[in-house]
Design an enzyme around this catalytic site. Sequence first.
Site, short mmCIF file in Angstrom:
data_model
loop_
_atom_site.label_atom_id
_atom_site.label_comp_id
_atom_site.label_asym_id
_atom_site.label_seq_id
_atom_site.Cartn_x
_atom_site.Cartn_y
_atom_site.Cartn_z
N LEU A 18 44.84 28.81 24.35
CA LEU A 18 46.15 28.99 23.71
C LEU A 18 46.75 30.35 23.96
O LEU A 18 47.88 30.62 23.60
CB LEU A 18 46.00 28.87 22.19
CG LEU A 18 45.82 27.49 21.61
CD1 LEU A 18 45.70 27.59 20.10
CD2 LEU A 18 47.03 26.64 21.98
N GLY A 19 45.94 31.24 24.51
CA GLY A 19 46.41 32.61 24.67
C GLY A 19 45.98 33.48 23.49
O GLY A 19 46.68 34.38 23.07
N ASP A 149 33.37 25.29 16.57
CA ASP A 149 32.43 25.17 17.68
C ASP A 149 30.99 25.30 17.17
O ASP A 149 30.73 26.09 16.25
CB ASP A 149 32.65 26.29 18.72
CG ASP A 149 33.97 26.12 19.47
OD1 ASP A 149 34.56 25.04 19.39
OD2 ASP A 149 34.39 27.09 20.14
N CYS A 384 36.59 43.82 48.32
CA CYS A 384 35.15 43.60 48.27
C CYS A 384 34.70 42.68 49.42
O CYS A 384 34.61 43.13 50.54
CB CYS A 384 34.74 43.06 46.90
SG CYS A 384 33.01 43.41 46.57
N GLY A 386 36.50 40.86 50.88
CA GLY A 386 37.64 41.02 51.78
C GLY A 386 37.47 42.19 52.73
O GLY A 386 38.03 42.20 53.84
N MET A 387 36.71 43.21 52.33
CA MET A 387 36.41 44.31 53.25
C MET A 387 35.30 43.89 54.21
O MET A 387 35.35 44.18 55.41
CB MET A 387 35.99 45.58 52.52
CG MET A 387 35.80 46.74 53.49
SD MET A 387 34.85 48.14 52.90
CE MET A 387 33.20 47.69 53.41
N GLU A 407 24.51 38.10 54.11
CA GLU A 407 24.70 37.07 53.09
C GLU A 407 24.92 35.70 53.74
O GLU A 407 24.53 34.67 53.21
CB GLU A 407 25.90 37.43 52.21
CG GLU A 407 26.06 36.55 50.98
CD GLU A 407 27.19 37.01 50.05
OE1 GLU A 407 28.04 37.81 50.48
OE2 GLU A 407 27.21 36.55 48.89
N HIS A 509 36.81 47.06 43.72
CA HIS A 509 37.83 46.13 43.21
C HIS A 509 38.99 46.91 42.57
O HIS A 509 38.96 47.13 41.36
CB HIS A 509 37.22 45.20 42.16
CG HIS A 509 36.26 44.22 42.71
ND1 HIS A 509 36.64 42.97 43.16
CD2 HIS A 509 34.92 44.30 42.91
CE1 HIS A 509 35.58 42.32 43.60
NE2 HIS A 509 34.52 43.10 43.46
N GLU A 511 41.79 45.86 41.81
CA GLU A 511 42.59 45.02 40.90
C GLU A 511 42.24 45.25 39.43
O GLU A 511 43.07 45.04 38.55
CB GLU A 511 42.43 43.53 41.25
CG GLU A 511 41.05 42.92 41.03
CD GLU A 511 40.11 43.03 42.22
OE1 GLU A 511 40.31 43.95 43.04
OE2 GLU A 511 39.16 42.22 42.32
N1 GLN Z 1 29.24 38.76 48.18
C1 GLN Z 1 29.55 40.11 48.55
C2 GLN Z 1 28.48 41.09 48.08
O1 GLN Z 1 27.68 40.75 47.26
C3 GLN Z 1 30.90 40.51 48.02
C4 GLN Z 1 30.96 40.59 46.53
C5 GLN Z 1 32.33 40.57 45.98
O2 GLN Z 1 33.29 40.23 46.67
N2 GLN Z 1 32.49 40.91 44.71
O3 GLN Z 1 28.43 42.20 48.52
#
Ligand code: GLN
Length: 534
Positions: A18-19, A149, A384, A386-387, A407, A509, A511
């Site tokens: 509901l926010g 709950d 992350c 993404g890098m 990985e 991160h 963000e």
């Molecule tokens: N899976 C990658 C790692 O463990 C990236 C993690 C992530 O994107 N938070 O390093």
Amino acid sequence: MAKPVKYVFVTGGVLSGLGKGITAASIGNILKARGLKVNIQKLDPYLNVDAGTLNPSEHGECFVTRDGAETDLDLGHYERFLNIELTSSSSVMSGRVLRNLIDDERRGKFLGKTVQLVPHFTEAIIDTVKEAAKGFDVHIVEIGGTVGDYESPAFYEAIRELGSEVGPQNCLYVQVVYMPYLSTSKEIKTKPAQNAVRSLRSMGIIPDVLAARSEMPTNGHTKEKLSSFCGVDKEGIAILPNARTVYEVPLTLEEQGIGRYIMEKLNLKNKKPQLNDWKKMVDTIVADRKPKYKIGVVAKYLDNQDTYMSVFEALRAASWRFNADVEIIWVDAEKLAKTQSYVSVLDDLDGIVVPGGFGIRGVEGKVIAARYALKNNIPYLGLCLGMQVAVIAAARNAGLSEATSEELDPTAKDLVIYTMADQKGKENTGGTMRLGNYDCKLTKGSKSAKLYKKQLIVERHRHRYEANNQYIDQYTDWGIEATGKSPDGRLVEIIEATDHRFFVASQFHPEFTSRPNVPHPLFLGFIESLSTKK
Ligand code: GLN
């Protein structure tokens, strides 16, 4: 004598989603706007120890605090609405409290007594709440889930006990409820809300404030009806219709006098809240902004907006700063790798974002997106994972066709991303990552240093793998540069493409520290680059 902390307990009824978190954060916002020092905490009755192992497609994003706690995404709302940095003490899940309690039992702390939910578990909950409240004027505590709950009675009992200990002038209960709309009779129904309040009352808690969500406009009688049937002062009732933006909710509460009402109830001298800047921000958000950029977010969890909550919020916040708009286009990472023709979706994008992620699924598609962005001079922001895929992409584009991450394939020849030395042997287990704040030194003159306008930064992390230093000498040939490193030079924190409109990716991160009114420099740089010429 020190001033007593004022507690605001936020509970929910009728349904989840509901926010309630937004409401708790918005109450924090309007109290902070009155100059009060506000802390906020989420108590989650789930039996998990933390949010680190919860599936993001079901549970939404795992938000990471500066001290490395893996928490519920509501902490992200709290940080964004209050512009503060929280710690692990703001996220309490049953599992952690229970584990400590059982450890205490094993150590003999209870001297042979039976250990019970009441009073032992409830006392442990109360202790964590009091501890987090220390040093603040107001401490807001949200209980996860909804009243009724199975996991939660001890939590309601804990806040009831704490409330009676500190007295009514030092605590206040807010219940967030839902009023469904029946299209056949064109009516808003209050009965589920009444029942939810009754359930809360049956636990000995009488709400002082009712935040009633509805998807349709209500008429003038709704507040009266809720007031008389729920036993809550009319002045303590806020009707919250669907907002144009979540950031509007503090203003809606304020307009309905909830700020003043809470101040009075808590025996605090009311002040005019400083909400002008926030109002201006909301005006910008709801205005028609141009241009609208198409941003592809390459991901595997496509069904739940909440999975990348902070990433989306950071993209939007940066766009508001340029009076622009963003349209988020989901790009299916798995499909990118499997279906050649699907790659054409990338042609239509103004920019590409590859957010964080774990596991093998979808990673090859993310590499394809990064390779595409690199080759075609499309702005790219990597977060992350993404890098990591950006490094793989650069290596493969330069001809190192077997470049990959440990990985993905631990036996591959060129592990340009590999397990961090101090994580070896701990792969694939919960809570063994490099988590939270770490320093990073930026290369003078780099794009990142220019965006941050400084050279030493601190950012939040959550990863197990890192760029393999053995390949760093080849970066120049690959067209990239490590422009951010840990202060000892061992870990790559940021890579940038050298000759590109914007190709920046971070191991951390960004963000998590972006705010609606203080967008993050890397996101600002990314959005700004979208208007540059190819
Ligand atoms: N899976 C990658 C790692 O463990 C990236 C993690 C992530 O994107 N938070 O390093």
